[in-house]
Design an enzyme around this catalytic site. Structure first.
Site, PDB file in Angstrom:
ATOM      1  N   ARG A  50       0.952  -1.024  -0.005  1.00 21.18           N
ATOM      2  CA  ARG A  50       0.173   0.083  -0.371  1.00 21.18           C
ATOM      3  C   ARG A  50       0.858   1.145   0.002  1.00 21.18           C
ATOM      4  O   ARG A  50       0.459   2.390  -0.034  1.00 21.18           O
ATOM      5  CB  ARG A  50      -1.213  -0.059   1.187  1.00 21.18           C
ATOM      6  CG  ARG A  50      -2.217  -0.914   0.985  1.00 21.18           C
ATOM      7  CD  ARG A  50      -2.972  -1.034   1.989  1.00 21.18           C
ATOM      8  NE  ARG A  50      -3.350   0.101   2.722  1.00 21.18           N
ATOM      9  CZ  ARG A  50      -3.508   0.261   4.162  1.00 21.18           C
ATOM     10  NH1 ARG A  50      -3.314  -0.744   4.774  1.00 21.18           N
ATOM     11  NH2 ARG A  50      -3.963   1.391   4.505  1.00 21.18           N
TER      12      ARG A  50
ATOM     13  N   GLY B  62      -5.636  -4.802  13.702  1.00 17.57           N
ATOM     14  CA  GLY B  62      -6.492  -5.962  14.201  1.00 17.57           C
ATOM     15  C   GLY B  62      -7.165  -5.610  15.387  1.00 17.57           C
ATOM     16  O   GLY B  62      -6.714  -4.594  16.104  1.00 17.57           O
TER      17      GLY B  62
HETATM   18  C1  UD1 Z   1      -0.295  -6.132  11.901  1.00 22.10           C
HETATM   19  C2  UD1 Z   1      -1.235  -7.122  12.737  1.00 22.10           C
HETATM   20  C3  UD1 Z   1      -2.477  -6.367  13.320  1.00 22.10           C
HETATM   21  C4  UD1 Z   1      -1.834  -5.034  14.087  1.00 22.10           C
HETATM   22  C5  UD1 Z   1      -0.999  -4.401  13.225  1.00 22.10           C
HETATM   23  C6  UD1 Z   1      -0.367  -3.175  13.910  1.00 22.10           C
HETATM   24  C7  UD1 Z   1      -0.889  -9.307  11.709  1.00 22.10           C
HETATM   25  C8  UD1 Z   1      -1.387 -10.649  11.345  1.00 22.10           C
HETATM   26  N1  UD1 Z   1      -1.665  -8.200  11.787  1.00 22.10           N
HETATM   27  O1  UD1 Z   1      -1.146  -5.780  11.021  1.00 22.10           O
HETATM   28  O2  UD1 Z   1      -3.071  -7.094  14.161  1.00 22.10           O
HETATM   29  O3  UD1 Z   1      -3.022  -4.303  14.328  1.00 22.10           O
HETATM   30  O4  UD1 Z   1       0.052  -5.138  12.556  1.00 22.10           O
HETATM   31  O5  UD1 Z   1       0.522  -2.469  13.264  1.00 22.10           O
HETATM   32  O6  UD1 Z   1       0.228  -9.653  12.635  1.00 22.10           O
HETATM   33  N2  UD1 Z   1       6.086  -8.721   7.939  1.00 22.10           N
HETATM   34  C9  UD1 Z   1       7.047  -9.896   7.972  1.00 22.10           C
HETATM   35  N3  UD1 Z   1       6.899 -10.915   6.904  1.00 22.10           N
HETATM   36  C10 UD1 Z   1       5.631 -11.124   6.561  1.00 22.10           C
HETATM   37  C11 UD1 Z   1       4.677 -10.146   6.898  1.00 22.10           C
HETATM   38  C12 UD1 Z   1       4.838  -9.118   7.614  1.00 22.10           C
HETATM   39  O7  UD1 Z   1       8.256  -9.407   7.891  1.00 22.10           O
HETATM   40  O8  UD1 Z   1       5.292 -12.366   6.095  1.00 22.10           O
HETATM   41  C13 UD1 Z   1       6.430  -7.530   8.573  1.00 22.10           C
HETATM   42  C14 UD1 Z   1       6.268  -6.260   8.040  1.00 22.10           C
HETATM   43  O9  UD1 Z   1       7.261  -5.846   7.178  1.00 22.10           O
HETATM   44  C15 UD1 Z   1       5.933  -5.362   8.866  1.00 22.10           C
HETATM   45  C16 UD1 Z   1       5.228  -6.134  10.174  1.00 22.10           C
HETATM   46  O10 UD1 Z   1       5.642  -7.527   9.714  1.00 22.10           O
HETATM   47  O11 UD1 Z   1       6.822  -4.540   9.520  1.00 22.10           O
HETATM   48  C17 UD1 Z   1       3.840  -6.239  10.260  1.00 22.10           C
HETATM   49  O12 UD1 Z   1       3.277  -6.568   8.987  1.00 22.10           O
HETATM   50  P1  UD1 Z   1       2.162  -5.709   8.144  1.00 22.10           P
HETATM   51  O13 UD1 Z   1       1.608  -6.361   6.839  1.00 22.10           O
HETATM   52  O14 UD1 Z   1       2.350  -4.139   8.144  1.00 22.10           O
HETATM   53  O15 UD1 Z   1       0.923  -6.273   9.105  1.00 22.10           O
HETATM   54  P2  UD1 Z   1      -0.470  -5.188   9.578  1.00 22.10           P
HETATM   55  O16 UD1 Z   1      -1.460  -5.585   8.379  1.00 22.10           O
HETATM   56  O17 UD1 Z   1      -0.004  -3.854   9.712  1.00 22.10           O
END
Ligand code: UD1
Ligand code: MG
Length: 463
Positions: A15, A139
């Site tokens: 996004r 979440g």
């Molecule tokens: C996540 C939470 C959500 C919370 C929010 C707070 C989950 C499923 N959801 O959502 O409940 O309210 O954060 O900000 O956890 N990342 C990885 N590998 C992956 C996926 C993500 O390293 O496979 C990292 C991303 O780079 C990021 C972080 O994890 O820094 C969070 O991932 P993101 O996709 O931003 O999750 P949100 O949709 O924000």
């Protein structure tokens, strides 16, 4: 108890609509992941693993040398990222903080409170929540008696969506219980991913929830809009700190600061001031309006306005601008002046030396007390290589001189206006390098007579 940390920073951040990996987007000159690591630095953590994936090499490049990195080749969700991080985490860590690389407002105090409340409770997991007016895509924290679970916005029912308590994405776990729970988590959700919050019902026992009093500190960046919002909050924090420390800002909202900038008391920062990188500003300086200073050291009581300067050192009591351009490698000694429409690069301007108007000074050494005339140029480039110009102490150069480097002007020498100096000028001498002036007496009268005669001839012919 030994605490480790897993920072999830592998996501692409679709996004953001950017080719740059999300956690490398900057606020106040520091990448998002850098803000998170900075907050973590204040906590008793013995080992930190950063999970990288998207743009792994670029992300690694901004991490501190001692940071441990784990590669998540394909991003299957936050639970999957945590699993990969845990494999690289020191075996000695029995407790683990899991956090995201995209929450730049995180503060040390909150992390410390999280560790404290978790340690006291003896629970398997504690998560941080916050109450937001607009819970957006976060979440939702669904509480059912003492049971707590997280439902992602895209998986939530209308009733769940109405919940204002959100998951901050910041947790602390008993490591062994977390590892066991992660092995049992499914991918039964809208994205088909392994969600870290799904471990909560599986770790065993009640889950601790620490509600952050300040909802700002947990904001995550998932879009440019959120990046700008977090940026504004960080700017306000940075400016607030300086105001409290005695720095004046007639309009704080028009001052832009990087995270590591230092400004001493009684300095004034006028609107349009951008202090970047490791810039430090001495006491009593007047900076702005409209100054960009990147990695500059500026001494006490210096004024700078309408100027762009980078990687330069400016002494005390100097005057810079208006409309000055200092490129990397400039040293202006105490009391020096770089004036209007002057560009300086890789040069030293001595104590109380002045370059007041319309000049280019590149690869030059200018001695103490020297005055450079208007419109002087150091011709430092012969088309192949750069050469230096040395101008001694107490020199006065005439207007519109060109110094064809390598060339050296001795102490207390002078140069005549309009000279193109290709040879050295000895100390105390006047260097003149221009055609001598010749005056043609009575020229105008003769020219007019000639013109009149020609016009008469042309007139006759045309009749
Ligand atoms: C996540 C939470 C959500 C919370 C929010 C707070 C989950 C499923 N959801 O959502 O409940 O309210 O954060 O900000 O956890 N990342 C990885 N590998 C992956 C996926 C993500 O390293 O496979 C990292 C991303 O780079 C990021 C972080 O994890 O820094 C969070 O991932 P993101 O996709 O931003 O999750 P949100 O949709 O924000
Ligand atoms: Mg996020």
């Amino acid at each position: 108890m030994s605490i480790g940390a897993v920072v999830m920073a592998a996501g692409q951040g679709t996004r953001m609509k950017s080719a740059v990996p999300k956690v490398l987007h900057e606020i106040a000159g520091r990448p998002l992941v850098g803000w998170v690591l900075d907050a973590l630095a204040g906590v008793r953590v013995t080992n930190t693993v950063v999970v990288v994936g998207h743009g792994a090499e670029a992300v690694k490049a901004v991490l501190p040398a001692q940071a441990k990195v784990a590669l998540q080749r394909e991003q299957h969700g936050t639970g999957h990222a945590t699993q990969i991080g845990l494999r690289a985490l020191d075996r000695s860590c029995d407790t683990v903080i899991v956090l995201s690389g995209d929450t730049p407002l995180l503060e040390r105090d909150l992390l410390k409170r999280l560790v404290r409340s978790h340690t006291r409770s003896g629970r398997a997991a504690t998560l941080v929540s916050a109450i937001l007016d607009d819970a957006g895509r976060y979440g939702r924290v669904v509480r059912d008696g003492s049971n707590v679970r997280i439902v992602e916005a895209r998986d939530a029912s209308a009733t769940e969506l109405a919940i204002q308590e959100i998951n901050a994405g910041l947790y602390i776990f008993d490591r062994a219980k977390l590892e066991r729970a992660l092995r049992r988590v499914g991918r039964d959700n809208a994205q088909g991913e392994v969600y870290l919050p799904d471990v909560l019902p599986l770790v065993g026992g009640d889950i601790g929830v620490l509600v952050s009093q300040n909802p700002d500190v947990v904001l995550g960046v998932n879009s440019r809009v959120e990046l700008a919002e977090c940026g504004a909050i960080i700017q306000e924090r940075l400016r607030g700190r300086l105001l409290v420390a005695g720095v004046a800002m007639p309009d704080p909202t028009a001052v832009y600061l990087d995270a590591d900038v230092v400004v001493e008391a009684d300095a004034v920062l006028h609107p349009g001031t951008h202090l970047q990188g490791t810039t430090s500003i001495g006491p009593g300086c007047v900076i702005g309006p409209n100054v960009v200073a990147n990695n500059c050291v500026i001494g006490a009581g210096t004024t700078a306005l309408f100027a762009h300067m980078s990687d330069s050192v400016i002494g005390a009591g100097c005057q810079i601008g208006p409309f000055a351009y200092l490129r990397p490698g400039v040293t202006v000694e105490d009391g020096g002046k770089i004036g209007t429409y002057v560009e300086v690069k890789n040069s030293r301007v001595g104590k109380k030396a002045k370059v007041p108007h319309l000049s280019y000074i590149g690869d030059a050494d200018i001695g103490d007390g020297t005055n450079i005339g208007a419109g002087n140029i150091t011709a430092n480039y012969d088309g192949f290589r750069k050469h230096r110009t040395t101008i001694g102490v107490g020199v006065k150069t005439g207007s519109d001189c060109v110094f064809v480097a390598p060339v050296s002007i001795g102490d207390r020498a002078m140069t005549a206006a309009g000279s193109i100096l290709t040879h050295d000028v000895p100390a105390g001498a006047l260097g003149i390098a221009r055609a001598r002036q010749e005056n043609l007496e009575g020229f105008t009268e003769r020219a007019e007579a000639k013109a009149r005669a020609a016009m008469k001839r042309d007139g006759k012919r045309s009749r």
